[in-house]
Structures are given as structure tokens and as C-alpha cells.
Design a protein around this motif. Structure first.
Motif, PDB file in Angstrom:
ATOM      1  N   ALA A   1      29.210  17.942  43.405  1.00 25.20           N
ATOM      2  CA  ALA A   1      30.381  18.807  43.274  1.00 25.20           C
ATOM      3  C   ALA A   1      31.671  17.997  43.268  1.00 25.20           C
ATOM      4  CB  ALA A   1      30.400  19.833  44.406  1.00 25.20           C
ATOM      5  N   ILE A   2      31.734  16.980  44.136  1.00 23.77           N
ATOM      6  CA  ILE A   2      32.916  16.112  44.157  1.00 23.77           C
ATOM      7  C   ILE A   2      33.038  15.359  42.842  1.00 23.77           C
ATOM      8  CG2 ILE A   2      33.954  14.107  45.285  1.00 23.77           C
ATOM      9  CD1 ILE A   2      32.683  15.068  47.892  1.00 23.77           C
TER      10      ILE A   2
ATOM     11  N   ALA B   1      38.121  24.740  34.651  1.00 24.38           N
ATOM     12  CA  ALA B   1      37.139  25.034  33.609  1.00 24.38           C
ATOM     13  C   ALA B   1      36.299  23.804  33.284  1.00 24.38           C
ATOM     14  CB  ALA B   1      37.851  25.544  32.357  1.00 24.38           C
ATOM     15  N   SER B   2      36.932  22.631  33.252  1.00 26.07           N
ATOM     16  CA  SER B   2      36.200  21.396  32.969  1.00 26.07           C
ATOM     17  C   SER B   2      35.200  21.092  34.077  1.00 26.07           C
ATOM     18  CB  SER B   2      37.178  20.228  32.809  1.00 26.07           C
ATOM     19  OG  SER B   2      38.086  20.464  31.741  1.00 26.07           O
ATOM     20  N   ALA B   3      35.616  21.283  35.332  1.00 24.53           N
ATOM     21  CA  ALA B   3      34.717  21.031  36.463  1.00 24.53           C
ATOM     22  C   ALA B   3      33.546  22.018  36.445  1.00 24.53           C
ATOM     23  CB  ALA B   3      35.483  21.138  37.780  1.00 24.53           C
ATOM     24  N   ALA B   4      33.840  23.276  36.099  1.00 25.02           N
ATOM     25  CA  ALA B   4      32.772  24.276  36.016  1.00 25.02           C
ATOM     26  C   ALA B   4      31.775  23.914  34.932  1.00 25.02           C
ATOM     27  CB  ALA B   4      33.371  25.659  35.758  1.00 25.02           C
TER      28      ALA B   4
ATOM     29  N   TRP C   1      26.904  29.780  41.433  1.00 23.51           N
ATOM     30  CA  TRP C   1      28.051  30.028  42.315  1.00 23.51           C
ATOM     31  C   TRP C   1      28.914  28.779  42.479  1.00 23.51           C
ATOM     32  CZ3 TRP C   1      27.504  26.996  46.657  1.00 23.51           C
ATOM     33  CH2 TRP C   1      26.193  26.659  47.048  1.00 23.51           C
ATOM     34  N   TRP C   2      28.338  27.583  42.285  1.00 27.24           N
ATOM     35  CA  TRP C   2      29.145  26.369  42.316  1.00 27.24           C
ATOM     36  C   TRP C   2      30.100  26.338  41.126  1.00 27.24           C
ATOM     37  CZ3 TRP C   2      30.681  23.069  45.717  1.00 27.24           C
ATOM     38  CH2 TRP C   2      29.892  22.752  46.819  1.00 27.24           C
ATOM     39  N   CYS C   3      29.652  26.849  39.969  1.00 25.76           N
ATOM     40  CA  CYS C   3      30.526  26.880  38.790  1.00 25.76           C
ATOM     41  C   CYS C   3      31.771  27.713  39.061  1.00 25.76           C
ATOM     42  CB  CYS C   3      29.752  27.426  37.581  1.00 25.76           C
ATOM     43  SG  CYS C   3      28.354  26.405  37.064  1.00 25.76           S
ATOM     44  N   TRP C   4      31.582  28.848  39.730  1.00 24.51           N
ATOM     45  CA  TRP C   4      32.724  29.703  40.062  1.00 24.51           C
ATOM     46  C   TRP C   4      33.667  29.006  41.048  1.00 24.51           C
ATOM     47  CZ3 TRP C   4      34.182  33.640  37.282  1.00 24.51           C
ATOM     48  CH2 TRP C   4      33.235  34.318  36.518  1.00 24.51           C
ATOM     49  N   ILE C   5      33.082  28.302  42.015  1.00 22.54           N
ATOM     50  CA  ILE C   5      33.918  27.560  42.963  1.00 22.54           C
ATOM     51  C   ILE C   5      34.756  26.523  42.238  1.00 22.54           C
ATOM     52  CG2 ILE C   5      33.847  25.910  44.874  1.00 22.54           C
ATOM     53  CD1 ILE C   5      31.448  27.424  45.967  1.00 22.54           C
ATOM     54  N   HIS C   6      34.117  25.769  41.343  1.00 20.21           N
ATOM     55  CA  HIS C   6      34.846  24.746  40.584  1.00 20.21           C
ATOM     56  C   HIS C   6      35.954  25.367  39.733  1.00 20.21           C
ATOM     57  CE1 HIS C   6      32.525  21.266  41.669  1.00 20.21           C
ATOM     58  NE2 HIS C   6      31.384  21.831  41.297  1.00 20.21           N
TER      59      HIS C   6
ATOM     60  N   TYR D   1      27.827  23.068  35.415  1.00 14.87           N
ATOM     61  CA  TYR D   1      26.762  23.735  34.654  1.00 14.87           C
ATOM     62  C   TYR D   1      25.839  22.710  33.996  1.00 14.87           C
ATOM     63  CZ  TYR D   1      24.530  26.526  31.007  1.00 14.87           C
ATOM     64  OH  TYR D   1      23.618  27.118  30.172  1.00 14.87           O
ATOM     65  N   LEU D   2      26.414  21.663  33.440  1.00 14.38           N
ATOM     66  CA  LEU D   2      25.613  20.634  32.777  1.00 14.38           C
ATOM     67  C   LEU D   2      24.747  19.870  33.775  1.00 14.38           C
ATOM     68  CD1 LEU D   2      28.221  19.219  30.235  1.00 14.38           C
ATOM     69  CD2 LEU D   2      26.308  20.771  29.774  1.00 14.38           C
ATOM     70  N   LEU D   3      25.214  19.778  35.035  1.00 11.69           N
ATOM     71  CA  LEU D   3      24.432  19.116  36.080  1.00 11.69           C
ATOM     72  C   LEU D   3      23.427  20.062  36.724  1.00 11.69           C
ATOM     73  CD1 LEU D   3      27.144  16.931  37.858  1.00 11.69           C
ATOM     74  CD2 LEU D   3      25.303  16.163  36.365  1.00 11.69           C
TER      75      LEU D   3
END
Length: 264
Positions: A17-18, A51-54, A65-70, A58-60
Motif C-alpha cells: 500500500a505504501i 486515482a493512480s494509487a488505486a 477496499w484498499w483501492c477505495w482507501i488509496h 488494483y494491478l497488485l
């Protein structure tokens, strides 16, 4: 249990995530010269960062729910800064969230609260099984343990919880329940040997590992009960419907069946 049979621990989710946020920051910095001047303002850039982090998350193949956090994390920080909210509040919120969702960062299930009907269904199963003891993996604040212990005072219950704040609440709620033992530890490291029943309300992502753990440590006559989520490639011996939510159920697996599935 041999090294070959030991279930492999999934990689933690916090470090990736980081990396997602750092990667998104570099990506936005590289993209900025190519963007129109109209989107150079901070509000647009923080949304682009999120959006880029999300997308990287997703690619990872991190949980959704991590995508929404990002996506929402950078805009939330910018909103707080723009409205003069002290960074101390954000730090307090981060610390509280970490204490509540402690094991989530390591790839395990976040805090879920079960309804009273789950405890009722589990009590019926324990009575049918004539179980003498039960282990709940990830007991949270005791939404199942407390009513179950009161209904079945002869059932010895071990409630395993690792997140500090839920554990403190659980410990307090169970202080007058002599048939409950509260354990502060990672439930993956908790031995299930000798357990008549094991109950878990986790996530689909960890169900394969849970099945391996139960098959490796529990006796064949024992029962694994999962709330809401099924074991992949395994057929439940019975399904206990819940009174208040017909769409939900307790899926019950005899460990001898899991052992047979592993032997195939």
C-alpha cells in the motif's frame, strides 16, 4: 505438521500500500509536464494521485477496499489541510484506526461485527454437536462470544483477537464470563488441536489458508463453522440459515472431509 504441510502466510498488505502511494506520487510528478495547465492546481493533482494509487493497488491485486482507501486518502488530507484542520487530528485518527484494524495491515480480515442471529445459530450447532469447547478466530469485541457464553455456560470458549482496542473491549465484556478465555494473539499462530468447534467470520481471501490450518491441526470429527464465506473446493456438511438474514448463513465443514480433500 511438516514444513510442506504448513500453510504459507500471505504477504502483508501495508508495505504494498505504501509502495502504491509512492509510485503514484512519482507517476503524477512525471505526468505533470504533459498535463494541461488547467489541471495543475492542487485539488486536481491530489485526485490524480489517489486515482493512480488505486490503479496500482488494483494491478497488485490488493483487496478492493484498499483501492477505495488509496483513491480517497490524498483528497481527504488535502481537504483537512484546506479547512485548517490540524494534522494532529489526522494522527489521532490514524492511531485509533491502527489499533482497531491492527491485523488488516498484515493481510488478515478487518473488524466485522456479527448479528445476534449468528450467535443463536452457533449455539444451535454447538448443542447439536454436543461440543465441549469452541474457538473463535478473530473475536472482535465479542458480538458472538458474549451472547454464546451466556446461552451455553458449560461451553468453554476461547476468543482470539489481535487488534488492541477490540481486544480491550472484548476482555472487559468477558470479565464476568468464567467460561470464556480471551487470548491476545495472532490467530494464525493459535493451535486448534483439541478443538471441538472453530468459528470464523473472516474474508474470502483467507478462506483457503483457514481450510489448510484446520485440516492440519484439528481432529477429523471436529467442525469448522464459517460465517458468510465458503471454503473453495469444499462442500459444507450442513448450512445453518440465519433468522434475520436469509441471504447469510453459517457454513459447516467436517474436518474429516477437509482431510479427505487434501488426500485427493
Amino acid at each position: 505438521m511438516t514444513a510442506a504441510a504448513r500453510p504459507r502466510r500471505p504477504a502483508g498488505k501495508l508495505i504494498p500500500a505504501i509502495y502504491c502511494q509512492l509510485g503514484a506520487m512519482l507517476l503524477v510528478a512525471a505526468m505533470r509536464p504533459l498535463l494541461p495547465v488547467s489541471v495543475w492546481h492542487a485539488e486536481a493533482l491530489v485526485w490524480l494521485q489517489g486515482a493512480s494509487a488505486a490503479l496500482l493497488s488494483y494491478l497488485l491485486r490488493q483487496p478492493m477496499w484498499w483501492c477505495w482507501i488509496h483513491l480517497l486518502f490524498p483528497p481527504a488530507l488535502w481537504w483537512a489541510h484546506s479547512n485548517g484542520i490540524s494534522g494532529q487530528y489526522g494522527m489521532v485518527g490514524f492511531i485509533v484506526s491502527a489499533l482497531v484494524f491492527w491485523r488488516t495491515a498484515g493481510g488478515d480480515a478487518p473488524l466485522y461485527l456479527s448479528s445476534d442471529s449468528v450467535a443463536d445459530g452457533l449455539a444451535r450447532l454447538a448443542e447439536t454437536e454436543r461440543a465441549k469447547n469452541l474457538v473463535e478466530l478473530g473475536a472482535g469485541i465479542g458480538s458472538v462470544v458474549v451472547p454464546l457464553a451466556r446461552r451455553l455456560p458449560d461451553l468453554q470458549i476461547t476468543a482470539v483477537e489481535q487488534a488492541p482496542l477490540p481486544w480491550l473491549v472484548l476482555r472487559w465484556r468477558c470479565r464476568r464470563l468464567p467460561n470464556v478465555t480471551v487470548c491476545f494473539r495472532n490467530f494464525w499462530e493459535c493451535s486448534l488441536a483439541g478443538s471441538d468447534m472453530v468459528f470464523a467470520y473472516l474474508t474470502p481471501a483467507v478462506m483457503p489458508r483457514l481450510g489448510l490450518k484446520c485440516a492440519a491441526e484439528m481432529e477429523g470429527k471436529s467442525l469448522l463453522v464459517s460465517s458468510a464465506f465458503v471454503l473453495p473446493d469444499a462442500v459444507p456438511e450442513m448450512v445453518e440459515k440465519l433468522d434475520d438474514n436469509p441471504a447469510n448463513a453459517l457454513f459447516c465443514y467436517r474436518v474429516s472431509t477437509l482431510l479427505a480433500d487434501r488426500a485427493v
